[in-house]
Write a protein that holds these residues in place. Structure first.
Motif, PDB file in Angstrom:
ATOM      1  N   TRP A  63       0.827  -1.202   0.000  1.00 43.24           N
ATOM      2  CA  TRP A  63       0.000   0.000   0.000  1.00 43.24           C
ATOM      3  C   TRP A  63       0.870   1.264   0.000  1.00 43.24           C
ATOM      4  O   TRP A  63       0.533   2.259  -0.648  1.00 43.24           O
TER       5      TRP A  63
ATOM      6  N   LEU B 214       0.643   4.294  -2.802  1.00 43.09           N
ATOM      7  CA  LEU B 214       0.276   5.652  -2.399  1.00 43.09           C
ATOM      8  C   LEU B 214       1.416   6.646  -2.523  1.00 43.09           C
ATOM      9  O   LEU B 214       1.258   7.811  -2.152  1.00 43.09           O
TER      10      LEU B 214
ATOM     11  N   LEU C  18      -1.682   4.730  -7.627  1.00 44.03           N
ATOM     12  CA  LEU C  18      -2.913   5.501  -7.482  1.00 44.03           C
ATOM     13  C   LEU C  18      -2.825   6.826  -8.219  1.00 44.03           C
ATOM     14  O   LEU C  18      -3.758   7.206  -8.949  1.00 44.03           O
TER      15      LEU C  18
ATOM     16  N   GLN D 199      -1.940  13.443  -5.750  1.00 40.73           N
ATOM     17  CA  GLN D 199      -1.165  14.120  -4.713  1.00 40.73           C
ATOM     18  C   GLN D 199       0.310  14.093  -5.088  1.00 40.73           C
ATOM     19  O   GLN D 199       0.938  13.040  -5.065  1.00 40.73           O
TER      20      GLN D 199
ATOM     21  N   PHE E 155      -0.113  10.387  -1.154  1.00 46.64           N
ATOM     22  CA  PHE E 155      -1.265  10.457  -0.250  1.00 46.64           C
ATOM     23  C   PHE E 155      -0.851  10.344   1.204  1.00 46.64           C
ATOM     24  O   PHE E 155      -1.577  10.791   2.090  1.00 46.64           O
ATOM     25  N   LEU E 156       0.294   9.750   1.463  1.00 45.07           N
ATOM     26  CA  LEU E 156       0.788   9.643   2.831  1.00 45.07           C
ATOM     27  C   LEU E 156       1.690  10.801   3.212  1.00 45.07           C
ATOM     28  O   LEU E 156       2.026  10.956   4.392  1.00 45.07           O
TER      29      LEU E 156
ATOM     30  N   THR F  82      -4.371  14.375   3.720  1.00 41.05           N
ATOM     31  CA  THR F  82      -4.860  13.089   3.213  1.00 41.05           C
ATOM     32  C   THR F  82      -4.254  11.880   3.917  1.00 41.05           C
ATOM     33  O   THR F  82      -4.732  10.762   3.715  1.00 41.05           O
TER      34      THR F  82
ATOM     35  N   THR G  15      -6.354   8.422   4.432  1.00 45.30           N
ATOM     36  CA  THR G  15      -5.856   7.306   3.631  1.00 45.30           C
ATOM     37  C   THR G  15      -5.600   6.080   4.486  1.00 45.30           C
ATOM     38  O   THR G  15      -5.967   4.956   4.117  1.00 45.30           O
TER      39      THR G  15
ATOM     40  N   ALA H 107      -8.804   4.501   5.395  1.00 43.84           N
ATOM     41  CA  ALA H 107      -9.343   3.718   4.278  1.00 43.84           C
ATOM     42  C   ALA H 107      -8.642   2.367   4.163  1.00 43.84           C
ATOM     43  O   ALA H 107      -9.285   1.339   3.909  1.00 43.84           O
TER      44      ALA H 107
ATOM     45  N   THR I 243      -0.587  11.394  11.757  1.00 43.53           N
ATOM     46  CA  THR I 243      -1.124  10.030  11.801  1.00 43.53           C
ATOM     47  C   THR I 243      -0.670   9.302  13.062  1.00 43.53           C
ATOM     48  O   THR I 243      -0.692   8.075  13.099  1.00 43.53           O
TER      49      THR I 243
END
Length: 304
Positions: A132, A136, A142, A156, A160-161, A166, A170, A173, A255
């Motif tokens: 993943w 990302l 993606l 992005q 995304f990370l 986001t 993310t 999700a 995060t």
């Protein structure tokens, strides 16, 4: 009579002999560990010195509000954890129930489709988290797909990370993606346990498919929903591996969750002894988990 008594005593001793290793194992790794961590939460220790420094409830006060080097990080992590606890169970229920209903009704390739939907659960782990992360990245799959579809405005550039706006959504999700399969499986089990006569009676009374789902099936699946929510709450409170491997709490702590903060406080705050702080956070987390489980059970009992 005496022979029977001796035989029962011998059978009882044999049974105790078989379970004794498991009891010892649990006592050492369970009870002892819990007691040790509870005592440690009232002390200061860096993990190397031969003695603890007993500080009473100071660790808890520092965690909650007093220490500016700890409390703000714990508060931010608690907010992020709360968001995960709210959103992931909702996504698991909202996505899991319709898929389970569809899989329960179809007959063509039913087993194959069930296997496909269950794969994310059995394949979760370090390899999947790294996969993943690659998807990302700024040059990941993606962003490539979005640009190929003419949706480059959604891509992005920093990944995304890497975008604070986001990163947490993310990860939520991704966590939901890995938790939805077990929700589907549990709902399927519940659907197959419903008496067909109940559904037939609803049809005879003129209930449509939607009305049958909302007024008959959904109330009958309430215990399953409680189980799905409780499982996801547990993962949100205790799980931090995904956050550690994919972002390590970044960017800029956006995060960071409580499990990850405990890990950091225990092993990566080398300037001062913080294992007691980590234990205090862990016990606060444990109390929160017990309260949530109690509330969940009470709500379930009040509606059944």
């Amino acid at each position: 009579m005496e022979v029977k008594r001796r035989r029962r005593t011998r059978e009882a001793l044999t049974g105790y002999a078989f379970i004794l290793p498991a009891v010892i194992f649990f006592a050492v790794l369970g009870v002892y560990t819990l007691g040790y961590s509870l005592l440690l939460s009232f002390a200061r220790w860096n993990g190397f010195s031969p003695h603890w420094t007993w500080v009473g409830i100071d660790n808890y006060l520092d965690v909650l509000f007093r220490d500016p080097n700890v409390a703000p990080y714990v508060l931010d992590a608690a907010v992020h954890t709360l968001l995960v606890m709210i959103v992931v169970p909702i996504l698991a229920v909202v996505a899991g129930l319709p898929v389970a209903l569809a899989l329960n009704r179809i007959t063509f390739l039913r087993t194959t489709l069930r296997t496909v939907f269950f794969l994310p659960y059995v394949t979760t782990g370090i390899a999947v988290f790294y996969a993943w992360t690659y998807v990302l990245q700024p040059q990941g799959s993606l962003n490539f797909i979005l640009e190929s579809l003419g949706l480059g405005t959604l891509a992005q550039p920093q990944g995304f990370l890497g975008n604070p706006a986001t990163a947490l959504p993310t990860l939520i999700a991704v966590m939901a993606w890995s938790s939805i399969p077990i929700a589907i499986l549990l709902y399927l089990t519940g659907l197959q346990a419903i008496d067909p006569a109940v559904l037939d009676a609803a049809k005879v009374d003129g209930a449509t498919g939607l009305r049958t789902t909302t007024s008959v099936i959904w109330p009958l699946l309430r215990p399953i929903t409680a189980a799905v929510v409780l499982l996801n709450l547990r993962d949100a409170l205790q799980g931090f591996q995904m956050f550690l491997l994919m972002t390590n709490g970044g960017p800029g702590g956006h995060t960071n969750v409580l499990g990850l903060e405990i890990y950091k406080q225990a092993f990566f705050k080398e300037l001062r002894p913080t294992l007691g702080i980590a234990s205090a956070i862990g016990w606060l987390l444990f109390v929160a988990a017990i309260l949530l489980a109690f509330v969940n059970v009470r709500m379930l009992r009040s509606r059944t």
